[in-house]
Every structure is written in C-alpha cells, then in structure tokens.
Design an enzyme around this catalytic site. Structure first.
Site, PDB file in Angstrom:
ATOM      1  NE  ARG A   1     -45.101-170.458  35.499  1.00 25.68           N
ATOM      2  CZ  ARG A   1     -43.845-171.107  35.880  1.00 25.68           C
ATOM      3  NH1 ARG A   1     -43.161-171.406  35.851  1.00 25.68           N
ATOM      4  NH2 ARG A   1     -44.440-172.648  37.145  1.00 25.68           N
TER       5      ARG A   1
ATOM      6  CE1 TYR B   1     -56.322-165.875  31.378  1.00 21.75           C
ATOM      7  CE2 TYR B   1     -57.846-164.489  32.603  1.00 21.75           C
ATOM      8  CZ  TYR B   1     -56.821-165.271  31.981  1.00 21.75           C
ATOM      9  OH  TYR B   1     -58.404-166.214  31.650  1.00 21.75           O
TER      10      TYR B   1
ATOM     11  NE  ARG C   1     -56.467-174.918  34.766  1.00 24.63           N
ATOM     12  CZ  ARG C   1     -57.162-174.606  34.864  1.00 24.63           C
ATOM     13  NH1 ARG C   1     -58.440-173.755  35.387  1.00 24.63           N
ATOM     14  NH2 ARG C   1     -57.271-174.098  33.057  1.00 24.63           N
TER      15      ARG C   1
ATOM     16  CG  ASP D   1     -61.493-163.815  31.599  1.00 24.39           C
ATOM     17  OD1 ASP D   1     -60.680-164.883  31.227  1.00 24.39           O
ATOM     18  OD2 ASP D   1     -61.884-163.695  32.591  1.00 24.39           O
TER      19      ASP D   1
ATOM     20  NE  ARG E   1     -57.047-160.346  38.636  1.00 24.74           N
ATOM     21  CZ  ARG E   1     -56.037-160.119  38.405  1.00 24.74           C
ATOM     22  NH1 ARG E   1     -54.930-158.977  38.563  1.00 24.74           N
ATOM     23  NH2 ARG E   1     -54.713-160.497  37.946  1.00 24.74           N
TER      24      ARG E   1
ATOM     25  CD  GLU F   1     -54.290-177.045  33.085  1.00 21.29           C
ATOM     26  OE1 GLU F   1     -54.318-175.458  33.593  1.00 21.29           O
ATOM     27  OE2 GLU F   1     -56.133-176.882  32.591  1.00 21.29           O
TER      28      GLU F   1
ATOM     29  NE  ARG G   1     -68.300-165.678  45.149  1.00 13.39           N
ATOM     30  CZ  ARG G   1     -68.643-166.869  44.232  1.00 13.39           C
ATOM     31  NH1 ARG G   1     -69.025-167.846  44.139  1.00 13.39           N
ATOM     32  NH2 ARG G   1     -68.411-166.269  42.624  1.00 13.39           N
TER      33      ARG G   1
HETATM   34  C1  LIG Z   1     -55.013-171.631  30.148  1.00 16.46           C
HETATM   35  C2  LIG Z   1     -55.823-170.923  30.007  1.00 16.46           C
HETATM   36  C3  LIG Z   1     -57.295-170.975  30.091  1.00 16.46           C
HETATM   37  C4  LIG Z   1     -58.348-169.500  29.921  1.00 16.46           C
HETATM   38  N1  LIG Z   1     -59.314-170.030  29.875  1.00 16.46           N
HETATM   39  C5  LIG Z   1     -60.111-168.933  29.825  1.00 16.46           C
HETATM   40  C6  LIG Z   1     -62.107-168.931  30.297  1.00 16.46           C
HETATM   41  O1  LIG Z   1     -62.107-169.705  30.674  1.00 16.46           O
HETATM   42  N2  LIG Z   1     -62.470-167.835  30.064  1.00 16.46           N
HETATM   43  C7  LIG Z   1     -62.360-167.503  29.175  1.00 16.46           C
HETATM   44  O2  LIG Z   1     -62.500-165.721  29.359  1.00 16.46           O
HETATM   45  N3  LIG Z   1     -60.700-166.387  28.733  1.00 16.46           N
HETATM   46  C8  LIG Z   1     -60.533-167.682  29.052  1.00 16.46           C
HETATM   47  N4  LIG Z   1     -58.695-167.788  28.850  1.00 16.46           N
HETATM   48  C9  LIG Z   1     -58.449-166.587  27.601  1.00 16.46           C
HETATM   49  C10 LIG Z   1     -58.270-166.776  26.470  1.00 16.46           C
HETATM   50  O3  LIG Z   1     -57.813-167.797  25.715  1.00 16.46           O
HETATM   51  C11 LIG Z   1     -57.845-165.787  25.421  1.00 16.46           C
HETATM   52  O4  LIG Z   1     -59.403-164.220  25.888  1.00 16.46           O
HETATM   53  C12 LIG Z   1     -58.265-166.087  23.976  1.00 16.46           C
HETATM   54  O5  LIG Z   1     -57.326-166.296  23.862  1.00 16.46           O
HETATM   55  C13 LIG Z   1     -57.351-164.215  23.007  1.00 16.46           C
HETATM   56  O6  LIG Z   1     -57.470-164.188  21.915  1.00 16.46           O
HETATM   57  P1  LIG Z   1     -56.163-164.085  21.193  1.00 16.46           P
HETATM   58  O7  LIG Z   1     -56.784-164.107  20.040  1.00 16.46           O
HETATM   59  O8  LIG Z   1     -56.043-162.526  21.460  1.00 16.46           O
HETATM   60  O9  LIG Z   1     -55.201-164.437  21.091  1.00 16.46           O
HETATM   61  P2  LIG Z   1     -54.757-166.300  20.716  1.00 16.46           P
HETATM   62  O10 LIG Z   1     -55.924-166.845  20.976  1.00 16.46           O
HETATM   63  O11 LIG Z   1     -53.377-167.265  21.163  1.00 16.46           O
HETATM   64  O12 LIG Z   1     -55.037-166.465  19.291  1.00 16.46           O
HETATM   65  C14 LIG Z   1     -54.226-165.644  18.624  1.00 16.46           C
HETATM   66  C15 LIG Z   1     -53.531-166.623  17.456  1.00 16.46           C
HETATM   67  O13 LIG Z   1     -52.362-165.625  16.990  1.00 16.46           O
HETATM   68  C16 LIG Z   1     -51.539-166.858  15.986  1.00 16.46           C
HETATM   69  N5  LIG Z   1     -50.460-165.961  16.172  1.00 16.46           N
HETATM   70  C17 LIG Z   1     -49.241-165.439  16.435  1.00 16.46           C
HETATM   71  N6  LIG Z   1     -48.322-165.539  16.062  1.00 16.46           N
HETATM   72  C18 LIG Z   1     -48.490-165.545  14.491  1.00 16.46           C
HETATM   73  C19 LIG Z   1     -47.545-165.295  13.417  1.00 16.46           C
HETATM   74  N7  LIG Z   1     -46.635-164.766  13.473  1.00 16.46           N
HETATM   75  N8  LIG Z   1     -48.130-166.021  12.151  1.00 16.46           N
HETATM   76  C20 LIG Z   1     -49.023-166.138  12.428  1.00 16.46           C
HETATM   77  N9  LIG Z   1     -50.487-166.318  12.962  1.00 16.46           N
HETATM   78  C21 LIG Z   1     -49.385-166.267  14.192  1.00 16.46           C
HETATM   79  C22 LIG Z   1     -51.118-167.664  17.084  1.00 16.46           C
HETATM   80  O14 LIG Z   1     -51.079-169.011  16.293  1.00 16.46           O
HETATM   81  C23 LIG Z   1     -53.063-167.921  17.791  1.00 16.46           C
HETATM   82  O15 LIG Z   1     -53.709-168.811  16.791  1.00 16.46           O
HETATM   83  C24 LIG Z   1     -57.737-168.491  28.876  1.00 16.46           C
HETATM   84  C25 LIG Z   1     -56.125-168.088  28.314  1.00 16.46           C
HETATM   85  C26 LIG Z   1     -55.432-169.456  29.189  1.00 16.46           C
HETATM   86  C27 LIG Z   1     -53.798-169.134  28.419  1.00 16.46           C
END
Ligand SMILES: Cc1cc2nc3c(=O)[nH]c(=O)nc-3n(C[C@H](O)[C@H](O)[C@H](O)COP(=O)(O)OP(=O)(O)OC[C@H]3O[C@@H](n4cnc5c(N)ncnc54)[C@H](O)[C@@H]3O)c2cc1C
Length: 386
Positions: free
Chosen positions: A252, A351, A282, A353, A174, A303, A178
């Site tokens: 992780r 994972y 980073r 996005d 992935r 980080e 380039r």
């Molecule tokens: C370090 C990092 C960098 C990233 N960078 C990018 C990027 O540059 N571009 C990109 O497109 N994507 C990026 N991502 C991916 C992005 O973070 C995710 O796509 C997004 O957060 C997914 O949303 P979600 O709602 O599925 O999960 P989450 O954002 O994790 O939301 C889940 C929510 O559920 C809540 N929750 C869980 N269990 C409970 C419970 N029992 N009771 C109440 N609340 C609860 C949590 O508190 C959380 O707020 C990155 C991810 C990481 C880890």
C-alpha cells in the site's frame, strides 16, 4: 581494508554502516534519494519553519533499553507522548479505544469494571463456534458491533483497500483496548522525538571517517553484483534485487495532500477519520510533533492510502496469503545468493518500527563482523521474512 556496499541510507543501512565502520571496515552507503534517513526523513518547511515528517509521522517508542541508549548517543531526544484523536460522525473521541472513548461514545460514566462488563455484554463470538478467523470476527469478539463499526470497520477498509473479512485476525490483536483513561498510544517505556529531526539523527550515525556517503545515487542490482565489493547489503525491495521476475510483492502507498495554515489547524498531532464517507484516513499536523517549538504557521497533511504501483513509494507490505507465498519464493532465492545480504523493512518485506529496525541492524552487523572473523560466508539476514 575491506569494501562493503550498503544500498539504502535509512536506519537499516546507516546503523549497519556505523557498526561495520567502527569495526574497521570501509563502507560505501548509496541512496537513490537526495537525503539520508529513508522514510523517516524530516525537513523544515521553508514557508512556516515547521519540522515536517516528509513520508508520514514517525514517533520513536521502544522497550529496548539498548536501542534507546543507541539513538541517544547520536541525538538529543525530547519528551513526546503520542495521543491520537478520532472524528466519528461529527464528534471527537480519544484513541486508542479506552474508558474515555467508551463513556463518550455511549454517553455513560462507567468505572473500569463496569465498562469491562458493558463491552463484554456487547461482544459477539463467531457464529462458526471457533476462534475468530478474520479481522471482522476478531473485532466483534473484542469490542462488539457498535465500536467496530465506528472506529475500525471503514478505517481498516480504507487503509487496506479490502473488506476487513479478508484480513487476518492477527492485525486487530495488536490494537490496544483499555479500561482506564490512559490514552498514551504506546505501552513502551521509552518514547520521544529527536530534537533536530530524524534526518539529523541518521546523518550523525553516518558521520564516520570510514563511511562514504553517495546520495542521489540509485544502485541497480546489476551494478551491485558487478562492482568489486567484498559484500553488498541491500535494504531496497527484496523483489527488486531479482528484477521482480517472479512478480511484485504488494504494497500500500500513501498520497499526501499538504497545505499550510496560520495558527493551529486541529489542536493535535494526529486526527483519525474512520468514517466511510471521508476519503482520507488521518490528518497529521506536524507542528504538534515538536511541541517544544512555537512556529506561527502550520503544515497539515491528509493521508490517502491506495495500492502501490511500480513507480510509487512502497509503504505498507500487504502480506496476505498470495504475498506470503511469493515472499517465500524470493526468500529461498535470496538465501542462495552469494555476496549479498538483505536487511530492513524493504529487504525483508515486513512492517518494522524504527526500534526493531535498529535492533535487527545491530544484530546483522554483529553477525557480519563475526562471520568475517571466523572466515565463514556472511549470513543472508532476512530475519523473520518467512
Ligand atoms: C507511514 C509510516 C509511518 C511510520 N511510523 C512509524 C512510527 O511512528 N514509529 C516507528 O517506530 N516506525 C514507524 N514507521 C516505520 C519506519 O518508517 C521504518 O522502521 C524505517 O523506515 C525502516 O528503515 P529502513 O532503513 O529499513 O527502510 P527505509 O527507511 O525505507 O530506507 C530504505 C532506503 O533505501 C533506499 N533504496 C531502496 N532501493 C534503492 C536502490 N536500488 N538504490 C539506492 N537506494 C535505494 C530508499 O531510497 C530508502 O531511502 C512508519 C512507517 C510508515 C510507512
């Protein structure tokens, strides 16, 4: 009116809630955290005024025009191109590995065809004669030992906490390589940053009269099961729904070392540190994620990845063979559960996005709405979990 409980106010929960509310359903969204937007949460640093991506840098990029239109309905997006640098052996290089990186690293001035031939001459096919079977073999077959050692080997070992030979080859397939000077990290047609941050964007998605938001409210699976809900959508960890009774799905996590500075600390948003003797992977300087703003101060974050314990924030699902087998067992049980659907990065242990998260949330909402119209049991979602 039908009452739906959505656990989690990240992009998954917010987009599903909005679609269901627009379809006429009453939705309660509960999140354990005191803010919306999940891991995409942004907030202003009170000392410097810098907009900080609290759980790590997030750059919005997509090829999905429908998702791009969707997020632009709720926020003004500013142009942003992700350009990452790497410090290796005391020198700074452009990433992803491109013609500039190759010429800088080898002290050459090759044109694209020359660089292609130069790198090809350095690549090493696996000694066993088959396709690359792991990350290291894939890297050696793609870029050869010099670029692998400098940019990939130790970075990957730090990120995943294991030898790259223990990781699947698919991880490296992935990563872009380039033979031009294009150092835009992403290939996607649309890329940008919400001007007021992701939390304002998600708050706007949730701003609907049929959505009730409860922040600072952890929901236990027992509570969710016992409530008089018509249906529950769980975007928390899949194994948490089952009390981790088959064991924990491995993640992780990241430790963030944050400090402030006056002026510009490193001159770019993200500087990778692949060297083995640097303990972090980073350094993010958050003022550069909002280049249209001109704060005097700066917020800088190092980080440090490590294995997630039970009380840590789960960031990256590990998904090696052991976790895949455990995931398959949890997914089988999830499919047998009535009255609950599992969505999002934690609910499906992937994972994802942000753009993929939003696309899947839109589809999940659509399938729930159509199931209700036809009187069928709602789908369990779990898209692509196994
Ligand atoms: C370090 C990092 C960098 C990233 N960078 C990018 C990027 O540059 N571009 C990109 O497109 N994507 C990026 N991502 C991916 C992005 O973070 C995710 O796509 C997004 O957060 C997914 O949303 P979600 O709602 O599925 O999960 P989450 O954002 O994790 O939301 C889940 C929510 O559920 C809540 N929750 C869980 N269990 C409970 C419970 N029992 N009771 C109440 N609340 C609860 C949590 O508190 C959380 O707020 C990155 C991810 C990481 C880890």
């Amino acid at each position: 009116m039908q009452q739906i409980l959505i656990v989690g106010a990240g992009f998954s929960g917010a987009v599903i809630a909005r679609e269901l509310a627009e379809a006429g359903l009453a939705v309660t969204v509960a999140d354990a955290r005191p803010h919306v937007a999940g891991n995409c949460h942004t907030e202003r640093c009170p000392e410097t005024g810098v907009l900080v991506h609290v759980y790590g840098p997030h750059i919005f990029h997509t090829d999905d025009a429908g998702v791009w239109d969707y997020v632009n309905r709720f926020a003004r997006f500013m142009p942003y191109v992700n350009r990452v640098k790497a410090t290796v052996g005391g020198r700074v290089y452009a990433l992803p590995v491109n013609l500039h990186t190759i010429n800088q690293f080898f002290g050459l001035a090759l044109r694209p065809d020359e660089a292609r031939a130069f790198v090809a001459a350095r690549t090493q096919a696996p000694a066993h004669g088959g396709d690359p079977a792991n990350f290291e073999e894939q890297a050696l077959a793609m870029v050869g030992p010099d670029l692998y050692q400098a940019f990939f080997r130790s970075y990957t070992a730090k990120q995943w906490g294991c030898d790259p030979r223990d990781l699947p080859a698919s991880i490296l397939k992935r990563l872009p390589l380039r033979f031009s000077y294009d150092d835009n990290y992403f290939f996607h047609r649309f890329q940008g940053m919400p001007e007021a941050g992701y939390t304002a964007l998600v708050a706007a998605i949730l701003d609907h009269p049929r959505i009730r938001l409860e922040l600072g409210r952890p929901v236990t699976p027992a509570e969710a099961r016992a409530g008089a809900w018509d249906h529950v959508i769980w975007t928390g960890p899949l194994d948490a729904w089952f009390g981790h009774d088959l064991g924990r799905l491995g993640y992780r996590t990241l430790d963030f070392e944050r400090f402030t500075h006056t002026g510009d600390w490193q001159g770019c948003a993200v500087m990778n540190h692949p060297d083995a003797d640097v303990p972090y992977t980073r350094v993010a300087e958050h003022r550069h994620f909002a280049p249209w703003e001109t704060p005097a101060g700066s917020v800088v974050v190092r980080e440090y990845p490590r294995a997630a314990g039970p009380d840590d924030i789960p960031y990256y699902p590990i998904r090696l063979a052991g976790e895949q087998a455990l995931l398959a067992r949890y997914a089988e049980r999830a499919r047998a559960e009535a009255g609950v659907s599992f969505a999002g990065r934690l609910g499906t242990y992937r994972y994802l996005d942000m753009d993929v998260t939003i696309r899947e949330a839109l589809e999940a909402a659509r399938s729930l709405i159509s199931a209700r119209k036809t009187g069928q049991a709602p789908a369990v979602f779990l898209a692509g979990a196994v």
